[in-house]
Design a protein around this motif. Sequence first.
Motif, mmCIF file in Angstrom:
data_model
loop_
_atom_site.group_PDB
_atom_site.id
_atom_site.type_symbol
_atom_site.label_atom_id
_atom_site.label_comp_id
_atom_site.label_asym_id
_atom_site.label_seq_id
_atom_site.Cartn_x
_atom_site.Cartn_y
_atom_site.Cartn_z
ATOM 1 N N SER A 240 82.889 130.698 61.215
ATOM 2 C CA SER A 240 83.693 131.618 60.408
ATOM 3 C C SER A 240 83.403 131.429 58.922
ATOM 4 O O SER A 240 83.254 132.402 58.184
ATOM 5 C CB SER A 240 85.186 131.412 60.675
ATOM 6 N N ALA A 241 83.315 130.190 58.502
ATOM 7 C CA ALA A 241 83.013 129.906 57.094
ATOM 8 C C ALA A 241 81.640 130.441 56.710
ATOM 9 O O ALA A 241 81.443 130.912 55.589
ATOM 10 C CB ALA A 241 83.100 128.407 56.830
ATOM 11 N N ASP A 242 80.697 130.387 57.637
ATOM 12 C CA ASP A 242 79.360 130.921 57.370
ATOM 13 C C ASP A 242 79.366 132.439 57.236
ATOM 14 O O ASP A 242 78.515 133.000 56.546
ATOM 15 C CB ASP A 242 78.383 130.522 58.479
ATOM 16 N N PHE B 270 89.940 123.373 60.291
ATOM 17 C CA PHE B 270 89.588 124.449 59.367
ATOM 18 C C PHE B 270 89.606 123.976 57.916
ATOM 19 O O PHE B 270 88.890 124.518 57.077
ATOM 20 C CB PHE B 270 90.496 125.666 59.570
ATOM 21 N N HIS C 245 86.392 123.343 56.184
ATOM 22 C CA HIS C 245 85.527 124.474 55.840
ATOM 23 C C HIS C 245 86.155 125.469 54.872
ATOM 24 O O HIS C 245 85.447 126.320 54.329
ATOM 25 C CB HIS C 245 85.110 125.201 57.120
ATOM 26 N N PHE C 246 87.463 125.391 54.664
ATOM 27 C CA PHE C 246 88.163 126.297 53.760
ATOM 28 C C PHE C 246 89.101 125.480 52.883
ATOM 29 O O PHE C 246 89.682 124.498 53.331
ATOM 30 C CB PHE C 246 88.984 127.326 54.550
ATOM 31 N N GLU C 247 89.258 125.917 51.622
ATOM 32 C CA GLU C 247 90.125 125.193 50.685
ATOM 33 C C GLU C 247 91.593 125.287 51.079
ATOM 34 O O GLU C 247 92.340 124.322 50.947
ATOM 35 C CB GLU C 247 89.936 125.751 49.279
ATOM 36 N N VAL D 205 92.142 130.922 54.525
ATOM 37 C CA VAL D 205 92.101 131.466 55.873
ATOM 38 C C VAL D 205 93.473 131.310 56.510
ATOM 39 O O VAL D 205 94.188 130.346 56.230
ATOM 40 C CB VAL D 205 91.010 130.766 56.725
ATOM 41 N N THR E 262 88.002 131.359 50.479
ATOM 42 C CA THR E 262 88.543 130.018 50.302
ATOM 43 C C THR E 262 89.849 129.841 51.071
ATOM 44 O O THR E 262 90.282 128.729 51.288
ATOM 45 C CB THR E 262 88.801 129.718 48.817
ATOM 46 N N ALA F 47 85.553 127.250 63.270
ATOM 47 C CA ALA F 47 85.734 127.052 61.833
ATOM 48 C C ALA F 47 84.416 127.130 61.084
ATOM 49 O O ALA F 47 84.295 127.842 60.084
ATOM 50 C CB ALA F 47 86.413 125.703 61.580
ATOM 51 N N ARG F 48 83.418 126.411 61.564
ATOM 52 C CA ARG F 48 82.116 126.373 60.886
ATOM 53 C C ARG F 48 81.467 127.754 60.857
ATOM 54 O O ARG F 48 81.012 128.218 59.808
ATOM 55 C CB ARG F 48 81.213 125.357 61.565
ATOM 56 N N ASN G 194 82.825 134.731 52.737
ATOM 57 C CA ASN G 194 82.831 133.970 51.493
ATOM 58 C C ASN G 194 84.271 133.905 51.009
ATOM 59 O O ASN G 194 84.672 134.635 50.126
ATOM 60 C CB ASN G 194 81.921 134.641 50.453
#
Length: 110
Positions: A50-52, A75, A78-80, A59, A57, A47-48, A55
């Motif tokens: 992938s978020a890096d 997840f 790290h994602f909205e 997933v 919001t 998760a971390r 860009n």
Amino acid sequence: PRIVFTGGAKGGRLSEAGAAATVARDAGVPESAIVLEDQSMTTLENARCSADLVNGTHVIVVSDAYHLARCRWIFRRHFEQVSVVAAPWRGSWKMAYREVVASLLSLPRS
């Protein structure tokens, strides 16, 4: 749209991300849609990392059905927006049991 394939390599083998990307390419997914995250070794690192890399919001996480509840929870850090989809069952009861233990160990401690 992009597809992030996650998972590092264990023991000098091809990474999980690399193997999945090969299958996707063979199925016709264009190279421009493929993002490799081949360093992570845990769901939290999936998760971390992938978020890096992206860009975004929202997933959509695809994993084994028994793993999806923990995936959604991790997840969301790290994602909205997190949607989950169960892959066809290919696991074992041993893996499902491992997931229960991992979920319990992942709970926040007070």
